[in-house]
Write an enzyme that holds these catalytic residues in place. Structure first.
Site, short mmCIF file in Angstrom:
data_model
loop_
_atom_site.label_atom_id
_atom_site.label_comp_id
_atom_site.label_asym_id
_atom_site.label_seq_id
_atom_site.Cartn_x
_atom_site.Cartn_y
_atom_site.Cartn_z
N HIS A 97 0.79 -1.23 0.00
CA HIS A 97 0.00 0.00 0.00
C HIS A 97 0.83 1.28 0.00
CE1 HIS A 97 -4.44 1.06 1.12
NE2 HIS A 97 -4.04 1.63 0.00
N HIS A 122 -6.65 -1.13 8.11
CA HIS A 122 -5.66 -0.29 8.80
C HIS A 122 -5.76 1.18 8.40
CE1 HIS A 122 -4.05 -4.42 8.20
NE2 HIS A 122 -3.81 -4.31 9.49
N ASP A 224 -7.38 -1.80 -0.04
CA ASP A 224 -6.45 -2.80 0.52
C ASP A 224 -7.26 -4.08 0.74
OD1 ASP A 224 -4.89 -4.36 2.31
OD2 ASP A 224 -3.98 -2.56 3.18
C1 DIR Z 1 0.70 -1.14 11.17
C2 DIR Z 1 0.28 -2.15 10.13
N1 DIR Z 1 -0.32 -0.16 11.40
C3 DIR Z 1 1.99 -0.44 10.75
N2 DIR Z 1 -0.12 -1.51 8.97
C4 DIR Z 1 -0.58 -2.05 7.79
O1 DIR Z 1 2.98 -1.13 10.56
O2 DIR Z 1 2.02 0.78 10.64
N3 DIR Z 1 -0.76 -3.28 7.55
N4 DIR Z 1 -0.84 -1.23 6.80
O3 DIR Z 1 -1.27 -3.73 6.37
MN MN Z 2 -3.33 -0.54 3.66
MN MN Z 3 -4.37 -3.00 5.53
MN MN Z 4 -0.84 -2.65 4.33
#
Ligand code: DIR
Ligand code: MN
Ligand code: MN
Ligand code: MN
Length: 297
Positions: A97, A122, A224
């Protein structure tokens, strides 16, 4: 409608490898053929070359693999900018992403009043200071909104940042504590799984569109695949129980499609290495078809 498909086989913005195989797997499972079966003009522009690695590269501050992500996002920015300028609608295949930094900044370069619907488990709005992981795919929105350090906020050249009141989240159910505070501080519109359960995905999606349409006629959809329950979408890097069902995500995309406000799309985080018999790729293809107006009746 003319759609240009572009792949960004990048996965160094995440900690789990494999999303770099997303674009080729979606094609192998018939994405192009399926979209051509709709009444659309489809151009497949192939994949952008990404200098992925097999090991994490140290970056400035808390930014893992910064150089690789920045270079890939910059190439994507240029491509998406060109696609929009030739009056085509870009469909970006990920990849992780973090690529949204390139695609959304390019859309903002053409439509400064752009609205974004971020469909995700997220928040992806950590910055380099509060990120618990250092993974840039969890920081995309803070870069797109100019809320991060210079290194992140300068990706994609222009200074047209996304306004906090032009962002809507759908599907949140796994925010980091400090992200929750960012959402409060900037008063960002967000529909969590709880709102979806209470009011239905149809109501929530229509409300999201109404909210953005007061400000813009150009909406970028960044989807996502981890927003879907892992029962149906196991092939993604950060799974969390209690996600959307296929019918919920399809109703969402059906309503978005009918609005005629969608001007660019990301479809990200499909990881074929974690998938079971292409279940997640096939679902992602069906989501794309739905988003581009597949008729049920
Ligand atoms: C978590 C996981 N909030 C981070 N984030 C995501 O690592 O910042 N997982 N986007 O898909
Ligand atoms: Mn994402
Ligand atoms: Mn995600
Ligand atoms: Mn992600």
């Amino acid at each position: 409608k003319k759609i240009s498909i572009i792949g960004l086989p990048l996965d160094m913005g995440a900690s789990i490898r494999g999303a770099r195989l997303g674009p080729s797997t979606l094609r192998l499972n018939g994405l192009i053929r399926e979209l051509k079966s709709l009444d659309l003009e489809i151009k497949d522009l192939g994949d952008i070359e990404v200098s992925n690695s097999y090991e994490d590269q140290v970056g400035p501050k808390n930014l893992k693999n910064y150089q690789i992500v920045k270079e890939a996002c910059t190439k994507l920015y240029n491509k998406v900018d060109e696609i929009i300028k030739t009056k085509n609608l870009p469909l970006v295949l990920g990849g992780d992403h973090s690529l949204a930094i390139g695609s959304v900044k390019a859309a903002l370069n053409n439509y400064p009043d752009l609205g974004v619907i971020w469909i995700d488990t997220h928040g992806d709005i950590n910055n380099e200071k509060i990120s618990p992981s250092g993974n840039i795919h969890g920081m995309s929105l803070s870069a797109i909104m100019g809320l991060a350090c210079e290194e992140l906020s300068n990706i994609g050249q222009n200074k047209n940042f996304l306004k906090s009141q032009n962002l809507v989240y759908i599907g949140l159910r796994d925010l980091d504590k400090e992200e929750r505070q960012v959402l409060k501080d900037y008063n960002i519109k967000a529909f969590s799984l709880q709102e979806i359960d209470e009011y239905s995905i149809g109501k929530v999606t229509k409300e999201a569109l109404k909210y953005l349409n007061k400000k813009t006629n150009h909406i970028h959809v960044s989807l996502d695949i981890d927003v879907v329950d892992p029962i149906y979408a196991p092939g993604t890097g950060t799974r969390k129980n209690g996600g959307l069902t296929p019918r919920e995500i399809f109703l969402l995309t059906e309503i978005l499609s009918k609005s005629d406000l969608i001007t660019s799309v990301d479809l990200v985080e499909v990881n074929p290495l974690l998938d079971i018999k292409s279940q997640t790729s096939v679902l992602a293809i069906d989501i794309a078809k739905s988003l581009f107006g597949e008729k049920l009746l």
